[in-house]
Design a protein around this motif. Structure first.
Motif, PDB file in Angstrom:
ATOM      1  N   THR B 484      -3.790   6.467  27.960  1.00 38.56           N
ATOM      2  CA  THR B 484      -4.425   5.971  26.862  1.00 38.56           C
ATOM      3  C   THR B 484      -2.957   6.094  25.848  1.00 38.56           C
ATOM      4  O   THR B 484      -2.238   6.238  26.223  1.00 38.56           O
ATOM      5  N   THR B 485      -2.654   4.904  25.286  1.00 39.45           N
ATOM      6  CA  THR B 485      -1.137   4.409  24.415  1.00 39.45           C
ATOM      7  C   THR B 485      -1.162   6.030  23.386  1.00 39.45           C
ATOM      8  O   THR B 485       0.026   6.875  23.736  1.00 39.45           O
ATOM      9  N   GLN B 486      -2.151   6.001  22.567  1.00 39.91           N
ATOM     10  CA  GLN B 486      -2.086   7.996  22.013  1.00 39.91           C
ATOM     11  C   GLN B 486      -1.519   9.228  22.870  1.00 39.91           C
ATOM     12  O   GLN B 486      -1.301   9.484  22.201  1.00 39.91           O
ATOM     13  N   GLN B 487      -1.987   8.844  24.472  1.00 39.28           N
ATOM     14  CA  GLN B 487      -1.669  10.021  25.562  1.00 39.28           C
ATOM     15  C   GLN B 487      -0.086  10.153  24.958  1.00 39.28           C
ATOM     16  O   GLN B 487       0.183  11.012  25.147  1.00 39.28           O
ATOM     17  N   ILE B 488       0.160   8.784  26.005  1.00 38.29           N
ATOM     18  CA  ILE B 488       1.732   8.864  25.878  1.00 38.29           C
ATOM     19  C   ILE B 488       2.446   8.911  24.229  1.00 38.29           C
ATOM     20  O   ILE B 488       3.807   9.541  25.184  1.00 38.29           O
ATOM     21  N   PHE B 489       2.329   8.190  23.811  1.00 39.81           N
ATOM     22  CA  PHE B 489       3.062   8.570  22.867  1.00 39.81           C
ATOM     23  C   PHE B 489       3.290   9.481  22.005  1.00 39.81           C
ATOM     24  O   PHE B 489       4.322  10.013  21.494  1.00 39.81           O
ATOM     25  N   ASP B 490       1.700  10.445  21.778  1.00 36.29           N
ATOM     26  CA  ASP B 490       1.389  11.615  21.327  1.00 36.29           C
ATOM     27  C   ASP B 490       2.130  12.514  21.936  1.00 36.29           C
ATOM     28  O   ASP B 490       2.221  14.105  21.809  1.00 36.29           O
ATOM     29  N   ASN B 491       2.158  12.548  23.668  1.00 35.54           N
ATOM     30  CA  ASN B 491       2.112  13.982  24.620  1.00 35.54           C
ATOM     31  C   ASN B 491       2.671  13.427  25.188  1.00 35.54           C
ATOM     32  O   ASN B 491       1.934  13.382  26.500  1.00 35.54           O
ATOM     33  N   PRO B 492       3.131  13.175  25.633  1.00 33.14           N
ATOM     34  CA  PRO B 492       4.100  12.289  26.805  1.00 33.14           C
ATOM     35  C   PRO B 492       4.464  14.132  27.560  1.00 33.14           C
ATOM     36  O   PRO B 492       4.811  14.678  26.765  1.00 33.14           O
ATOM     37  N   ARG B 493       4.260  13.537  28.963  1.00 34.68           N
ATOM     38  CA  ARG B 493       4.261  15.058  30.087  1.00 34.68           C
ATOM     39  C   ARG B 493       5.665  14.872  30.677  1.00 34.68           C
ATOM     40  O   ARG B 493       6.273  15.724  30.953  1.00 34.68           O
ATOM     41  N   GLU B 494       5.786  14.062  30.686  1.00 40.34           N
ATOM     42  CA  GLU B 494       7.372  12.992  31.749  1.00 40.34           C
ATOM     43  C   GLU B 494       8.165  13.176  30.799  1.00 40.34           C
ATOM     44  O   GLU B 494       8.571  12.646  29.930  1.00 40.34           O
ATOM     45  N   ASP B 495       9.612  14.086  31.187  1.00 44.05           N
ATOM     46  CA  ASP B 495      11.531  13.996  30.652  1.00 44.05           C
ATOM     47  C   ASP B 495      11.819  12.355  30.644  1.00 44.05           C
ATOM     48  O   ASP B 495      11.489  11.968  29.166  1.00 44.05           O
ATOM     49  N   TYR B 496      11.312  11.649  31.445  1.00 41.93           N
ATOM     50  CA  TYR B 496      11.427  10.225  31.438  1.00 41.93           C
ATOM     51  C   TYR B 496      10.534   9.511  30.139  1.00 41.93           C
ATOM     52  O   TYR B 496      10.952   8.180  29.668  1.00 41.93           O
ATOM     53  N   THR B 497       9.449   9.607  29.928  1.00 44.58           N
ATOM     54  CA  THR B 497       9.108   8.781  28.921  1.00 44.58           C
ATOM     55  C   THR B 497       9.542   9.684  27.441  1.00 44.58           C
ATOM     56  O   THR B 497       9.510   8.979  27.030  1.00 44.58           O
ATOM     57  N   ARG B 498       9.791  10.769  27.808  1.00 49.09           N
ATOM     58  CA  ARG B 498      10.583  11.256  26.126  1.00 49.09           C
ATOM     59  C   ARG B 498      11.585  10.666  26.246  1.00 49.09           C
ATOM     60  O   ARG B 498      12.306  10.286  24.668  1.00 49.09           O
ATOM     61  N   GLU B 499      12.308  10.579  27.349  1.00 51.58           N
ATOM     62  CA  GLU B 499      13.543  10.054  26.866  1.00 51.58           C
ATOM     63  C   GLU B 499      13.530   8.285  26.051  1.00 51.58           C
ATOM     64  O   GLU B 499      14.279   8.205  25.936  1.00 51.58           O
ATOM     65  N   LEU B 500      12.619   7.613  26.948  1.00 51.78           N
ATOM     66  CA  LEU B 500      12.389   6.325  26.399  1.00 51.78           C
ATOM     67  C   LEU B 500      11.897   6.232  25.066  1.00 51.78           C
ATOM     68  O   LEU B 500      11.907   5.503  24.563  1.00 51.78           O
ATOM     69  N   LEU B 501      10.545   7.292  24.881  1.00 59.43           N
ATOM     70  CA  LEU B 501      10.303   7.379  23.459  1.00 59.43           C
ATOM     71  C   LEU B 501      11.172   8.335  22.425  1.00 59.43           C
ATOM     72  O   LEU B 501      11.551   7.390  21.550  1.00 59.43           O
ATOM     73  N   ALA B 502      12.302   8.763  23.362  1.00 60.41           N
ATOM     74  CA  ALA B 502      13.507   9.161  21.795  1.00 60.41           C
ATOM     75  C   ALA B 502      14.576   7.721  21.605  1.00 60.41           C
ATOM     76  O   ALA B 502      14.636   8.058  20.314  1.00 60.41           O
ATOM     77  N   ALA B 503      14.518   7.039  22.028  1.00 64.58           N
ATOM     78  CA  ALA B 503      15.357   5.623  21.568  1.00 64.58           C
ATOM     79  C   ALA B 503      14.656   5.302  21.126  1.00 64.58           C
ATOM     80  O   ALA B 503      15.070   4.311  20.091  1.00 64.58           O
ATOM     81  N   VAL B 504      12.862   5.145  20.524  1.00 61.04           N
ATOM     82  CA  VAL B 504      12.327   4.692  19.093  1.00 61.04           C
ATOM     83  C   VAL B 504      12.387   5.081  18.232  1.00 61.04           C
ATOM     84  O   VAL B 504      12.969   6.355  17.899  1.00 61.04           O
ATOM     85  N   ALA B 505      12.723   4.287  17.376  1.00 64.62           N
ATOM     86  CA  ALA B 505      12.911   4.778  15.490  1.00 64.62           C
ATOM     87  C   ALA B 505      11.959   5.499  15.148  1.00 64.62           C
ATOM     88  O   ALA B 505      10.971   5.259  15.609  1.00 64.62           O
ATOM     89  N   GLU B 506      12.480   6.349  14.160  1.00 61.72           N
ATOM     90  CA  GLU B 506      11.025   7.418  13.841  1.00 61.72           C
ATOM     91  C   GLU B 506       9.698   7.314  13.582  1.00 61.72           C
ATOM     92  O   GLU B 506       8.874   8.269  14.476  1.00 61.72           O
TER      93      GLU B 506
END
Lengths: 301, 509
Positions: B484-506
């Motif tokens: 779910t969108t919430q899972q991905i944004f709040d609890n990303p499990r993979e490094d790649y997802t985290r890297e993508l999210l890190a690029a999004v504004a605060e």
């Protein structure tokens, strides 16, 4: 890259063969009879049997024989003069080559002058870009006669007969170059305009480059490939143009030879002219295709 | 004295005035972001500062000297030397037939930096500085042999070559993938600290502006709506336009996640999808399900295989193996297009410029022979109303419409045959934030009213967060993570997802 070259060379050979065959069939199918034109003259007093024998002599072999002959450099005999076709070509070729080469260089110079001139100036631009349309619509024979009228009869700058070799060359070269420069200039000018709209141009300007720097170091090479294609194509027109030019100016050459051969329906000569013209055309365009990847590294892969 | 002091700058294109009396300053070493939507005059302002577009009136003071009236010849001494430019689109901003090394060396040559060997040394130094591996080899390569991010590094190397006091960066990262975007912006930050260079950052991306700038200049219709420190403006925007802009920007406003507990039947089932182009696997074993009436987002960077997946789902490309099931039964090829429709990224390219709006929307109805003339006419009007376009547009052609209107027409055309599934391939990526917000709202309304199922292809995580119920993150042809969108944004499990999210504004993270 080698694969590309081999493929292009194969295509070139195929085109040559097709041109040869088409010309051969068309010349055979032509109404009228060169042998009758030449030998039926009552003054010669040849009997029908003798004429038939002459015919056999010239026609011997048919298509396959002619192909093999061409592959060995044997183009047969001129019906008109009875001399080998190779000899007649060898007489005309250097003259025409000189004329065509000079005309081509001049045409390219004119085109570059017009195209780059229009890229520089705001005020003259419209005028300069109108020039190619004018050039392309001028008939070669008319231009030739006009130039003779003005430069030879009115201004007396170039003698009609005699004069140095250079003097003899000036007007024919000009006559031939003017219409050929037009399409090159048009495509080059368009290419320059198009390249100037590309995003990398303001980036070069932001480095502090001048207009000339941008045009000559960046735009020129990018605008070249399409221009080269057109230049290769108009090379064919040089050969066609030389027929008229050489006739108008009374010069010897392939063009003149063609004109005489057509009048006499001298098929062996005509076939040879077609093959030589096609060979030059195919070689020039092969050269253009080989140059493409050199000019644009994106095509090299 | 400010490094750059623009006073009452006016710029016109022919009779149209694009910039109407703009004033702002840039101090030594600071980042000033000029933000605004397309047509706001922000790029024109930037171009006028380096004289690439002449100012009609006003002053441009560089270290106190007015350069607005300078001739092109005089400006050349400043361009590249005192002001550098990082352009928008790295793919077309380098001469395609000139080697990288020469294009960097050129700026040194123009400003007579030194002899050949000196220039060559400096080029290698610069390539190393902007983080390109194997600089010797890179210098001998052509632009097409480099990736978008590498090309942008080359352009940055050109901009900093002579250590100018000011760099104008016009949408420097808009054409790049999010993770690359972040690295490029980090590089610009580093260089700014190292050299004390000021940056005039022109961008439509409020997330980028908020994260990177010291001060903000908001432009609209050639005028400055508001300017001030980033924190102050973000916290309390004074002008109503700025407020709306911030609200509409998905990157700045965190909305509640969409709940996806609806246990409906699946409308799209994708199993083990594989697509090979020669020996290259563009899609490598992709599986996902989308429940009826929900939105599933496929996110990833360019080359991740998301668009190829979308093309297979819409049957514009055939899969090498695997299957796609739409709804409950396998459909006949012809009926397929009635059930699955596609809305494309580029609303300029996906509409026939010669057709009228009415004809464009009517075309699918005619193709499927739905209704007679009168019925089709009525349906077109209904659809137009559905996407909130006035009826007066019926006779217009695409060129006469705005970007947002065009995308509405494309959506109306997709809805004409009452599809169950709509695949939206970067459908809002080319739109300005306020228009984007309107289209997203429209899509949500349509989903609610018509029970549509969306497959939403996007590289923009902020938009994905707002519209989708579930998300699959793609990388190199595979799905690395989904949920779910919430899972991905709040609890990303993979490094790649985290890297993508890190690029999004605060705020959205």
């Amino acid at each position: 890259m080698t694969k590309y070259l081999v493929k292009r060379a194969g295509q070139a050979l195929l085109v040559l063969w097709a041109a040869f065959t088409a010309a051969y069939i068309l010349l055979q199918a032509m109404p009228g009879d060169s042998i009758l034109i030449k030998f039926q003259n009552p003054e010669l007093g040849l009997s029908p049997e003798q004429i038939a024998k002459i015919r056999e002599y010239y026609d011997a072999g048919g298509y396959l024989h002619t192909v093999l002959g061409f592959l060995h450099g044997d183009f047969g005999y001129s019906i008109d003069t009875g001399t080998p076709v190779v000899e007649r070509l060898a007489e005309g070729l250097p003259e025409t080559a000189r004329l065509a080469a000079c005309a081509f260089v001049l045409a390219v110079l004119l085109a570059v002058l017009i195209a780059f001139g229009s890229a520089y100036s705001g005020r003259l631009r419209g005028l300069l870009l109108a020039v190619p349309s004018l050039f392309v619509s001028v008939p070669v024979f008319w231009l030739g006669i006009l130039l003779i009228q003005i430069f030879s009869f009115r201004l007396r700058l170039v003698p009609v007969i005699g004069g140095t070799e250079l003097q003899q060359l000036v007007l024919p070269v000009l006559t031939l170059a003017v219409p050929i420069s037009a399409p090159i200039a048009q495509v080059l000018a368009r290419g320059i305009d198009q390249v100037l709209t590309q995003p990398f141009v303001p980036v070069v300007a932001a480095k502090g480059a001048s207009r000339s720097w941008i045009l000559w170091r960046h735009v020129a090479r990018n605008a070249l490939p399409p221009t080269l294609t057109v230049a290769g194509l108009v090379f064919g027109e040089l050969i066609a143009g030389s027929v008229v030019t050489e006739t108008v100016f009374g010069r010897n050459g392939i063009g003149r030879l063609t004109e005489q051969a057509v009048n006499a329906q001298d098929t062996p000569v005509l076939l040879a002219v077609v093959v030589v013209a096609a060979t030059v055309f195919v070689l020039v365009n092969l050269l253009v295709d080989v140059l493409f990847p050199v000019l644009d590294p994106r095509l090299a892969t | 004295m400010s490094l750059l002091d623009v006073r009452d700058l006016t710029v016109a294109y022919g009779r149209q005035v694009a910039v109407k009396g703009v004033s702002f300053t840039v101090e030594q070493g600071e980042v000033v972001a000029v933000v605004g939507e397309s047509g706001s005059g922000k790029t024109t302002t930037a171009n006028a500062v380096i004289g690439l577009h002449p100012a009609s009136s006003g002053e441009v003071l560089l270290n106190g000297v007015d350069i607005a009236g300078w001739s092109q010849r005089r400006l050349r001494s400043i361009r590249g030397h005192r002001i550098g430019l990082v352009p928008q689109d790295p793919s077309n901003s380098l001469n395609p037939v000139m080697k990288i090394g020469r294009q960097i060396g050129e700026i040194l040559k123009i400003h007579k930096y030194g002899d050949r060997a000196g220039i060559r040394r400096r080029v290698i130094e610069l390539l190393t500085r902007v983080g390109l591996d194997d600089p010797e080899r890179r210098a001998g390569q052509y632009p097409h042999e480099l990736s978008g991010g590498m090309r942008q590094r080359v352009l940055i190397a050109i901009a900093i070559a002579l250590r100018p006091g000011l760099i104008i960066a016009d949408e420097p990262t808009s054409a790049l993938d999010v993770t690359v975007q972040r690295r490029i912006l980090d590089l610009v930050d580093d260089l700014r600290e190292e050299y004390g260079t000021a940056v005039l950052l022109v961008t439509h991306d409020l997330g980028v502006a908020a994260a990177r700038a010291d001060r903000l200049v908001v432009m609209k219709d050639g005028l400055i709506e508001e300017s001030g420190g980033v924190r102050e403006v973000l916290a309390a925007p004074a002008s109503p336009y700025t407020r709306r802009l911030f609200q509409d920007a998905p990157a700045l406003t965190a909305r509640p996640f969409k709940s996806s507990d609806a246990a409906g039947e699946p409308a799209i089932v994708v199993r083990d999808l594989v697509k090979e182009f020669g020996s290259f696997r563009a899609v490598d074993g992709v599986s996902f399900e989308v429940r009826r009436g929900t939105t599933h987002a496929l996110v990833g960077e360019s080359g991740s295989g998301k668009t190829t997946t979308a093309r297979i789902v819409t049957r514009f490309t055939e899969a090498t193996s695997g299957e796609v099931v739409i709804g409950d039964d396998p459909v006949r090829p012809r009926d397929f297009r009635r059930r699955v429709q596609l809305v494309y990224q580029n609303p300029y390219g996906s509409l026939d410029p010669r057709q009228t709006v009415g004809a464009i929307i009517e075309e699918p109805l005619r193709n499927f022979r739905l209704g007679d003339r009168a019925a089709r006419r009525a349906r077109v009007r209904e659809l137009l109303e559905r996407v909130a376009l006035p009826e007066t547009l019926l006779g217009r052609r695409p060129a006469e419409l705005s970007g947002g209107q065009r995308q509405r027409v494309a959506i109306a055309r997709a809805l004409a045959v009452e599809p169950e599934v709509v695949v939206l391939d970067e459908a809002v990526s080319a739109l300005d934030v306020t228009v984007q917000a309107q289209i997203l709202t429209l899509l949500e309304e349509l989903q609610r009213d018509l029970g549509l199922t969306y497959l939403f292809i996007s590289h923009d995580l902020a938009v994905v967060r707002q519209i989708s119920h579930t998300v699959s993150v793609m990388n190199k042809g595979r799905i690395v993570e989904s949920g779910t969108t919430q899972q991905i944004f709040d609890n990303p499990r993979e490094d790649y997802t985290r890297e993508l999210l890190a690029a999004v504004a605060e705020p959205v993270r």
